[in-house]
Write a protein that holds these residues in place. Structure first.
Motif, PDB file in Angstrom:
ATOM      1  N   GLY A 363      23.687 -10.833-151.202  1.00 38.69           N
ATOM      2  CA  GLY A 363      22.751  -9.958-150.519  1.00 38.69           C
ATOM      3  C   GLY A 363      23.471  -8.986-149.600  1.00 38.69           C
ATOM      4  O   GLY A 363      24.695  -9.065-149.405  1.00 38.69           O
ATOM      5  N   PRO A 364      22.726  -8.032-149.008  1.00 36.45           N
ATOM      6  CA  PRO A 364      23.356  -7.053-148.103  1.00 36.45           C
ATOM      7  C   PRO A 364      24.152  -7.764-147.011  1.00 36.45           C
ATOM      8  O   PRO A 364      23.584  -8.572-146.259  1.00 36.45           O
ATOM      9  CB  PRO A 364      22.155  -6.298-147.512  1.00 36.45           C
ATOM     10  N   PRO A 365      25.447  -7.516-146.894  1.00 37.40           N
ATOM     11  CA  PRO A 365      26.258  -8.280-145.942  1.00 37.40           C
ATOM     12  C   PRO A 365      25.822  -8.103-144.492  1.00 37.40           C
ATOM     13  O   PRO A 365      25.885  -9.048-143.706  1.00 37.40           O
ATOM     14  CB  PRO A 365      27.680  -7.760-146.171  1.00 37.40           C
ATOM     15  N   ALA A 409      28.091 -19.107-137.409  1.00 38.06           N
ATOM     16  CA  ALA A 409      28.701 -18.222-136.413  1.00 38.06           C
ATOM     17  C   ALA A 409      30.004 -17.636-136.935  1.00 38.06           C
ATOM     18  O   ALA A 409      30.267 -16.436-136.788  1.00 38.06           O
ATOM     19  CB  ALA A 409      28.943 -18.995-135.123  1.00 38.06           C
ATOM     20  N   GLU A 410      30.820 -18.463-137.553  1.00 35.87           N
ATOM     21  CA  GLU A 410      32.113 -17.988-138.060  1.00 35.87           C
ATOM     22  C   GLU A 410      31.927 -16.938-139.147  1.00 35.87           C
ATOM     23  O   GLU A 410      32.613 -15.905-139.157  1.00 35.87           O
ATOM     24  CB  GLU A 410      32.915 -19.173-138.605  1.00 35.87           C
ATOM     25  N   GLU A 411      30.998 -17.190-140.067  1.00 36.41           N
ATOM     26  CA  GLU A 411      30.806 -16.230-141.156  1.00 36.41           C
ATOM     27  C   GLU A 411      30.196 -14.933-140.644  1.00 36.41           C
ATOM     28  O   GLU A 411      30.548 -13.847-141.107  1.00 36.41           O
ATOM     29  CB  GLU A 411      29.912 -16.830-142.253  1.00 36.41           C
ATOM     30  N   VAL A 413      30.633 -13.505-137.724  1.00 39.15           N
ATOM     31  CA  VAL A 413      31.693 -12.712-137.090  1.00 39.15           C
ATOM     32  C   VAL A 413      32.594 -12.101-138.150  1.00 39.15           C
ATOM     33  O   VAL A 413      32.963 -10.913-138.067  1.00 39.15           O
ATOM     34  CB  VAL A 413      32.508 -13.592-136.117  1.00 39.15           C
ATOM     35  N   ARG A 414      32.936 -12.870-139.169  1.00 39.13           N
ATOM     36  CA  ARG A 414      33.807 -12.361-140.233  1.00 39.13           C
ATOM     37  C   ARG A 414      33.151 -11.174-140.946  1.00 39.13           C
ATOM     38  O   ARG A 414      33.797 -10.149-141.182  1.00 39.13           O
ATOM     39  CB  ARG A 414      34.111 -13.485-141.221  1.00 39.13           C
ATOM     40  N   LEU A 415      31.874 -11.289-141.275  1.00 37.07           N
ATOM     41  CA  LEU A 415      31.173 -10.198-141.955  1.00 37.07           C
ATOM     42  C   LEU A 415      31.079  -8.969-141.059  1.00 37.07           C
ATOM     43  O   LEU A 415      31.291  -7.836-141.512  1.00 37.07           O
ATOM     44  CB  LEU A 415      29.771 -10.655-142.358  1.00 37.07           C
ATOM     45  N   ALA A 416      30.735  -9.178-139.795  1.00 37.04           N
ATOM     46  CA  ALA A 416      30.569  -8.046-138.878  1.00 37.04           C
ATOM     47  C   ALA A 416      31.885  -7.305-138.683  1.00 37.04           C
ATOM     48  O   ALA A 416      31.910  -6.068-138.617  1.00 37.04           O
ATOM     49  CB  ALA A 416      30.021  -8.535-137.547  1.00 37.04           C
ATOM     50  N   ARG A 417      32.981  -8.043-138.586  1.00 34.33           N
ATOM     51  CA  ARG A 417      34.284  -7.374-138.438  1.00 34.33           C
ATOM     52  C   ARG A 417      34.618  -6.582-139.696  1.00 34.33           C
ATOM     53  O   ARG A 417      35.149  -5.466-139.616  1.00 34.33           O
ATOM     54  CB  ARG A 417      35.371  -8.405-138.158  1.00 34.33           C
ATOM     55  N   PHE A 427      26.331  -9.017-131.651  1.00 34.95           N
ATOM     56  CA  PHE A 427      25.330 -10.052-131.912  1.00 34.95           C
ATOM     57  C   PHE A 427      26.003 -11.299-132.489  1.00 34.95           C
ATOM     58  O   PHE A 427      25.715 -12.437-132.082  1.00 34.95           O
ATOM     59  CB  PHE A 427      24.296  -9.492-132.887  1.00 34.95           C
ATOM     60  N   ALA A 428      26.928 -11.093-133.424  1.00 36.94           N
ATOM     61  CA  ALA A 428      27.629 -12.229-134.029  1.00 36.94           C
ATOM     62  C   ALA A 428      28.481 -12.970-133.001  1.00 36.94           C
ATOM     63  O   ALA A 428      28.555 -14.206-133.007  1.00 36.94           O
ATOM     64  CB  ALA A 428      28.497 -11.745-135.192  1.00 36.94           C
ATOM     65  N   LEU A 429      29.123 -12.238-132.096  1.00 33.65           N
ATOM     66  CA  LEU A 429      29.920 -12.886-131.048  1.00 33.65           C
ATOM     67  C   LEU A 429      29.035 -13.670-130.091  1.00 33.65           C
ATOM     68  O   LEU A 429      29.453 -14.693-129.534  1.00 33.65           O
ATOM     69  CB  LEU A 429      30.736 -11.837-130.290  1.00 33.65           C
ATOM     70  N   ASN A 430      27.803 -13.198-129.895  1.00 37.08           N
ATOM     71  CA  ASN A 430      26.854 -13.980-129.097  1.00 37.08           C
ATOM     72  C   ASN A 430      26.611 -15.336-129.758  1.00 37.08           C
ATOM     73  O   ASN A 430      26.589 -16.380-129.100  1.00 37.08           O
ATOM     74  CB  ASN A 430      25.544 -13.202-128.965  1.00 37.08           C
ATOM     75  N   GLY A 431      26.460 -15.327-131.087  1.00 37.60           N
ATOM     76  CA  GLY A 431      26.308 -16.589-131.805  1.00 37.60           C
ATOM     77  C   GLY A 431      27.547 -17.448-131.718  1.00 37.60           C
ATOM     78  O   GLY A 431      27.466 -18.678-131.558  1.00 37.60           O
ATOM     79  N   ALA A 432      28.729 -16.814-131.807  1.00 36.70           N
ATOM     80  CA  ALA A 432      29.975 -17.576-131.685  1.00 36.70           C
ATOM     81  C   ALA A 432      30.081 -18.227-130.312  1.00 36.70           C
ATOM     82  O   ALA A 432      30.557 -19.363-130.183  1.00 36.70           O
ATOM     83  CB  ALA A 432      31.170 -16.654-131.929  1.00 36.70           C
TER      84      ALA A 432
END
Length: 698
Positions: A363-365, A409-411, A413-417, A427-432
């Motif tokens: 799906g859309p990353p 959380a890890e995935e 951050v990886r996708l967002a980067r 937003f992803a770092l907030n989850g991390a």
């Protein structure tokens, strides 16, 4: 490399001191311009030849291009050792690429600054629009106005410039500077009379400057100009502007952004224009709820109340991607690990997981990253638990829901980067961050995470996430005992919160200052501060923070000492979510040793959040009092990694003093109550915790 490049005007390059670099003849500059608009991609030599010689190329064209490139390399990297490969203008496969960072090219910096301006509040945006437009030195690639290879980029960047001019004018209107906008817009339209939006802005600026007649005359001239450019036809934006000016009943000089009627008229127009039950209404509602959540206590309560209903409405459409967008749109910065509504948080986690599963890994990353971030953020503590947590008296056990949240959380951050989306990465770092409490003693790791989030937010003008990043650092630094650095974060948080209308941030800085007072001046000095902050917290709209907070505060003088609570220390206090871990201590203090031991055997391990170290210390104090060796041993194992921290201070709320003090107490209790120890008492009145004939609890 310290080299800056220019496309917004004649092609140019400058060294770190701002001195122009000698690029050579027009062909050299043309090669550089062609590589710059490729944006780091490789341009094959054959493509360069075809672009530089639009007709038949001469026999030595390939060699000439190589000569141009060699000359450019000497100009751009004059200090490069001979025969050492260039790090800037590189050979890559069949051609060449210019490896310039975004901040080194004026066109790219213009785009980035304009994007930041589009997200900023009006006064901050105005400075950013000025900064963006100041990068223009003339027409795009001005020395190659007729080059076919440059045409598309010239059109694209010029369109962005015209849009920036108009958005700057709109920002002037939003700050009440309508008169300043008039002159700029007249010059803009003299050069570009076909810009309908520019005409509307000019009419609006004139109206708000008290020149209603001129505004209406401007709209009539606009119709003639647009008809000359595009032929006769309806101009809906002009018509709406004229109707508004003719129908205006308020003051024509009233500055933008100060009249409630603007909101009322816009809301009414929305209701008239957007069909009921449309997807546009779902999207707009999601945006409103996201903004509402940061307006203060009332807005946060309303957003929390309606968010679950909105997600349910999106899921009923049967459109998986729409539902995913709605679920993932709520990227409100989150900090307190106890969910305000644990049941609702669990539902949101399951909804996000369902949507992610339906979209699948292909799906859309960006959408997948948002859903995974929702899972990570909402799985704070044990909010997403789908099975009872392991017991504090047993060995650590793998818990599926926690592992899934950590992986999410890890995935994310990886996708967002990988996508390079700053807001999504924030937003992803907030989850991390929410999933960074897997073990005790993680304050140093959280400080690094908070610093990274702060840098990202500052660079990309994300004020809400800058406040979050600094709050993360505030808590982590308090846990590490670096109060001077934490003070600096608190001051910056208060400044940002006031400037960006984030009133809830002040609740956290008030808690920190009470904690700090306790650390430096002792409990008697901190007590009145805590009384005030508890009153503020009661009305802040964050029950996850407020419920049980008074019991946490009452624990401070107890846990900073060496004894058990007094009979009246917790009278009338609601321990809220902390009762399971406080109960054994209260039972031990009352002399109910056997009940305390049973409670310790049954109690779950503390949640993996800000207060896990503090709650392990509370359990250890109770276990030492009644001789519960399994809990003492487990507490010792869990707390060992946090020896350099203060117990609970990483929450930014309370501190039970250095963890080394608590670890020494645990060691002493284990030494006294080892299996070879002799008979013991029942733990009351300071006697040895193991009564005669009793054994260690399993």
């Amino acid at each position: 490399m310290g080299v800056e490049f220019g496309l917004l005007g004649p092609v140019g390059a400058w060294d770190a001191e701002g001195a122009a670099l000698p690029l050579g003849a027009p062909r050299h500059r043309e090669v550089l311009g062609r590589l710059l608009i490729a944006r780091g991609r490789v341009v094959p030599v054959g493509r360069l030849v075809a672009d530089l010689w639009e007709g038949p190329a001469p026999a030595g064209a390939v060699g000439a291009v190589r000569t141009f490139v060699a000359a450019l390399r000497r100009a751009l990297e004059p200090g490069r050792v001979p025969r050492q490969p260039s790090r800037l203008l590189v050979t890559d496969g069949p051609g060449y690429a210019l490896r310039a960072p975004r901040e080194a090219v004026d066109a790219w910096r213009f785009e980035d600054t304009a994007a930041r301006a589009g997200r900023a509040a009006p006064h901050a945006a105005l400075a950013l629009w000025d900064e963006a437009l100041a990068r223009w030195r003339g027409p795009v690639l001005a020395d190659f106005p007729h080059a076919a290879w440059a045409a598309a980029e010239q059109v694209r960047l010029e369109a962005l410039r015209l849009d920036a001019v108009e958005r700057r004018a709109d920002t002037l209107l939003a700050t009440g500077a309508a008169r300043d906008a008039v002159a700029d817009l007249r010059a803009h339209l003299a050069a570009h009379p076909g810009r309908e939006e520019g005409w509307v802005l000019l009419a609006t600026a004139l109206e708000r400057s008290g020149r209603r007649g001129e505004a209406l005359d401007t709209l009539r001239r606009a119709r003639r100009a647009l008809a000359g450019a595009y032929g006769p036809g309806a101009r809906p934006a002009l018509a709406r502007s004229e109707a508004r000016i003719l129908g205006a009943t308020g003051s024509a000089t009233e500055p933008a952004g100060t009249a409630d009627s603007v909101w009322e008229r816009t809301a009414a127009a929305w209701d008239r224009s957007v069909p009921a039950r449309s997807r546009a209404r779902l999207h707009a509602t999601a945006g409103l709820l996201r903004d509402l959540a940061v307006t203060g206590a009332d807005g946060l309560r309303e957003a929390r109340t309606h968010r679950r209903d909105l997600v349910a409405a999106a899921e009923t459409t049967g459109d998986t991607e729409l539902a995913a967008r709605i679920i993932g749109s709520y990227d409100v910065p989150a900090l307190w690990t106890r969910a305000d509504d644990p049941e609702g948080a669990g539902e949101l986690v399951r909804a996000a997981a369902r949507a992610a599963a339906r979209l699948g890994p292909q799906g859309p990353p960006a959408l997948r990253a948002r859903l995974l971030s929702v899972v990570a953020v909402e799985s704070r503590g044990d909010a997403a638990a789908d099975a009872p947590p392991s017991r504090a008296a047993g060995a650590p056990a793998a818990e599926g829901w926690r592992l899934r949240a950590e992986r999410a959380a890890e995935e994310a951050v990886r996708l967002a980067r990988r996508l390079g989306d700053p807001a999504l990465l924030a937003f992803a770092l907030n989850g991390a961050f929410m999933q960074s409490f897997a073990t005790c003693g993680s304050a140093a790791r959280r400080d690094v995470l908070g610093a990274g989030l702060t840098r990202l937010a500052v660079e990309h003008q994300l004020p809400g996430h800058e406040v979050l990043g600094r709050l993360i650092r505030l808590q982590a630094l308090a846990g590490l005992g670096d109060l001077t650095a934490a003070d600096a974060q608190a001051e910056e948080i208060d400044r940002l919160a006031q400037r960006n209308e984030r009133p809830l941030a002040a609740v956290f800085t008030a808690w920190y200052r009470a904690l700090r007072t306790c650390e430096t001046d002792g409990w008697p000095a901190a007590r009145p501060r805590y009384a005030r902050v508890l009153q503020e917290t009661a009305v802040c709209g964050m029950p996850g923070l407020g419920r049980g907070a008074a019991a946490l505060v009452a624990l401070v003088p107890v846990m900073r000492g060496d004894g058990l609570p007094g009979p009246d220390d917790f009278a009338g206090l609601d321990a809220g979510p902390y009762r399971p871990w406080l109960e054994p201590l209260l039972l031990a203090a009352s002399g109910a040793g056997e009940q305390a031991r049973r409670a310790l055997t049954a109690v779950a391990r503390p949640p993996h959040d800000h207060l896990q170290e503090a709650l392990w210390c509370v359990l250890a104090r109770a276990a030492a009092a009644v001789g519960h060796v399994p809990v003492l041993r487990r507490a010792r194992d869990e707390l060992a990694a946090a020896g350099a921290e203060s117990a609970g201070a990483g929450s930014g709320l309370v501190s039970f003093g250095p963890l080394t003090h608590h670890l020494l107490a645990v060691d002493a209790a284990l030494g006294v109550h080892a299996p070879c120890a002799g008979p013991a008492g029942d733990g009351a009145g300071g006697r040895s915790p193991l009564a005669a004939g009793e054994t260690e609890q399993d």
